[in-house]
Design a protein around this motif. Structure first.
Motif, mmCIF file in Angstrom:
data_model
loop_
_atom_site.group_PDB
_atom_site.id
_atom_site.type_symbol
_atom_site.label_atom_id
_atom_site.label_comp_id
_atom_site.label_asym_id
_atom_site.label_seq_id
_atom_site.Cartn_x
_atom_site.Cartn_y
_atom_site.Cartn_z
ATOM 1 N N GLU A 200 -11.710 1.678 6.047
ATOM 2 C CA GLU A 200 -12.885 2.307 5.455
ATOM 3 C C GLU A 200 -12.520 2.964 4.131
ATOM 4 N N THR A 201 -13.514 3.147 3.275
ATOM 5 C CA THR A 201 -13.318 3.895 2.038
ATOM 6 C C THR A 201 -12.816 5.291 2.390
ATOM 7 N N GLY A 202 -11.796 5.754 1.677
ATOM 8 C CA GLY A 202 -11.193 7.053 1.939
ATOM 9 C C GLY A 202 -9.963 6.982 2.821
ATOM 10 N N ALA A 203 -9.766 5.866 3.499
ATOM 11 C CA ALA A 203 -8.570 5.711 4.343
ATOM 12 C C ALA A 203 -7.333 5.709 3.461
ATOM 13 N N VAL A 204 -6.207 6.119 4.030
ATOM 14 C CA VAL A 204 -4.934 6.104 3.309
ATOM 15 C C VAL A 204 -4.075 4.978 3.872
ATOM 16 N N VAL A 205 -3.716 4.058 2.987
ATOM 17 C CA VAL A 205 -2.846 2.928 3.350
ATOM 18 C C VAL A 205 -1.445 3.267 2.874
ATOM 19 N N THR A 206 -0.463 3.142 3.775
ATOM 20 C CA THR A 206 0.930 3.387 3.388
ATOM 21 C C THR A 206 1.723 2.097 3.450
ATOM 22 N N HIS A 207 2.636 1.981 2.516
ATOM 23 C CA HIS A 207 3.563 0.840 2.448
ATOM 24 C C HIS A 207 4.937 1.454 2.244
ATOM 25 N N SER A 208 5.849 1.223 3.173
ATOM 26 C CA SER A 208 7.163 1.846 3.051
ATOM 27 C C SER A 208 8.267 0.861 3.407
ATOM 28 N N TRP A 209 9.477 1.195 2.977
ATOM 29 C CA TRP A 209 10.642 0.354 3.202
ATOM 30 C C TRP A 209 11.884 1.223 3.066
ATOM 31 N N VAL A 210 13.002 0.706 3.559
ATOM 32 C CA VAL A 210 14.286 1.384 3.386
ATOM 33 C C VAL A 210 14.908 0.845 2.107
ATOM 34 N N HIS A 211 15.142 1.739 1.163
ATOM 35 C CA HIS A 211 15.679 1.360 -0.134
ATOM 36 C C HIS A 211 17.087 0.775 0.017
ATOM 37 N N SER A 212 17.353 -0.326 -0.671
ATOM 38 C CA SER A 212 18.616 -1.047 -0.492
ATOM 39 C C SER A 212 19.832 -0.297 -1.024
ATOM 40 N N ILE A 213 19.658 0.598 -1.991
ATOM 41 C CA ILE A 213 20.793 1.349 -2.528
ATOM 42 C C ILE A 213 20.902 2.713 -1.860
ATOM 43 N N GLU A 214 19.792 3.431 -1.794
ATOM 44 C CA GLU A 214 19.800 4.767 -1.219
ATOM 45 C C GLU A 214 19.937 4.771 0.299
ATOM 46 N N ARG A 215 19.499 3.698 0.947
ATOM 47 C CA ARG A 215 19.497 3.601 2.408
ATOM 48 C C ARG A 215 18.607 4.668 3.044
ATOM 49 N N SER A 216 17.522 5.013 2.347
ATOM 50 C CA SER A 216 16.554 5.967 2.881
ATOM 51 C C SER A 216 15.153 5.415 2.656
ATOM 52 N N ARG A 217 14.189 5.908 3.440
ATOM 53 C CA ARG A 217 12.824 5.394 3.392
ATOM 54 C C ARG A 217 12.104 5.837 2.123
ATOM 55 N N TRP A 218 11.400 4.893 1.508
ATOM 56 C CA TRP A 218 10.550 5.103 0.338
ATOM 57 C C TRP A 218 9.135 4.775 0.808
ATOM 58 N N THR A 219 8.175 5.648 0.532
ATOM 59 C CA THR A 219 6.806 5.439 0.986
ATOM 60 C C THR A 219 5.819 5.629 -0.160
ATOM 61 N N ASP A 220 4.967 4.637 -0.373
ATOM 62 C CA ASP A 220 3.858 4.724 -1.319
ATOM 63 C C ASP A 220 2.572 4.850 -0.507
ATOM 64 N N SER A 221 1.670 5.739 -0.932
ATOM 65 C CA SER A 221 0.387 5.948 -0.246
ATOM 66 C C SER A 221 -0.752 5.664 -1.214
ATOM 67 N N TYR A 222 -1.731 4.908 -0.743
ATOM 68 C CA TYR A 222 -2.885 4.500 -1.528
ATOM 69 C C TYR A 222 -4.159 4.938 -0.812
ATOM 70 N N ARG A 223 -5.127 5.418 -1.549
ATOM 71 C CA ARG A 223 -6.433 5.744 -0.973
ATOM 72 C C ARG A 223 -7.375 4.583 -1.267
ATOM 73 N N VAL A 224 -8.070 4.112 -0.229
ATOM 74 C CA VAL A 224 -9.037 3.034 -0.397
ATOM 75 C C VAL A 224 -10.276 3.621 -1.058
ATOM 76 N N GLU A 225 -10.640 3.078 -2.194
ATOM 77 C CA GLU A 225 -11.801 3.511 -2.955
ATOM 78 C C GLU A 225 -12.880 2.429 -2.840
ATOM 79 N N ALA A 226 -14.085 2.753 -3.261
ATOM 80 C CA ALA A 226 -15.188 1.780 -3.212
ATOM 81 C C ALA A 226 -14.871 0.541 -4.042
#
Length: 159
Positions: free
Chosen positions: A53-79
């Protein structure tokens, strides 16, 4: 706090060059439920879909290949698409923009908010070695990453 100021207070950051694939866009016909589609970028083969739905937050994350720690991007669904609103990672390094959003430290992680950059789709080359995660709102583990093809271009987009 600016990124430049944050960098002077965060010691030992690993040098990292990142191009984070990011975004979502699109609406279905009026009265139809929107879906977040996970598909192959070239063949359009659909691997999974979820209601969104509009307003929902979609996250896409992965373990960074050099840092070996999780990186997370968050997007808000807009109209009219998706807006990158937050990114979170362990170490700040080379290749990161110094003039975008508001930077803070939260629980030892760098958090950048108020980015507000629109995207058409979240795109990446999928790898079974980096533990990709896809989420909507509180459910941050919608898909087993091993269900997606290894070393293939994948995207997330609403339809």
């Amino acid at each position: 706090m600016t990124r430049r100021r944050l960098l002077t207070g965060v010691g030992g950051a690993a040098a990292v060059v990142i191009t984070a694939p990011s975004a979502l866009a699109g609406l279905t016909a009026c009265g139809s439920e929107r879906q977040l589609i996970c598909r192959h970028q070239r063949t359009q083969e659909v691997y999974a879909s979820w209601p969104v739905e509009t307003g929902a937050v979609v996250t896409h994350s992965w373990v960074h290949s050099i840092e070996r720690s999780r990186w997370t991007d968050s997007y808000r669904v807009e109209a009219d698409g998706l807006l990158l609103v937050r990114t979170e990672f362990q170490e700040y390094g080379a290749g990161m923009p110094l003039d975008e959003g508001v930077v803070t430290l939260e629980d030892g992680r760098v958090v950048i908010t108020e980015i507000d950059r629109p995207f058409e789709a979240i795109r990446w080359i999928h790898s079974h070695r980096v533990d990709y995660r896809i989420g909507i709102d509180e459910n941050t583990d919608l898909l087993d990453p091993l269900q997606l093809p290894d070393n293939e271009p994948v995207e997330l987009r609403p339809a």
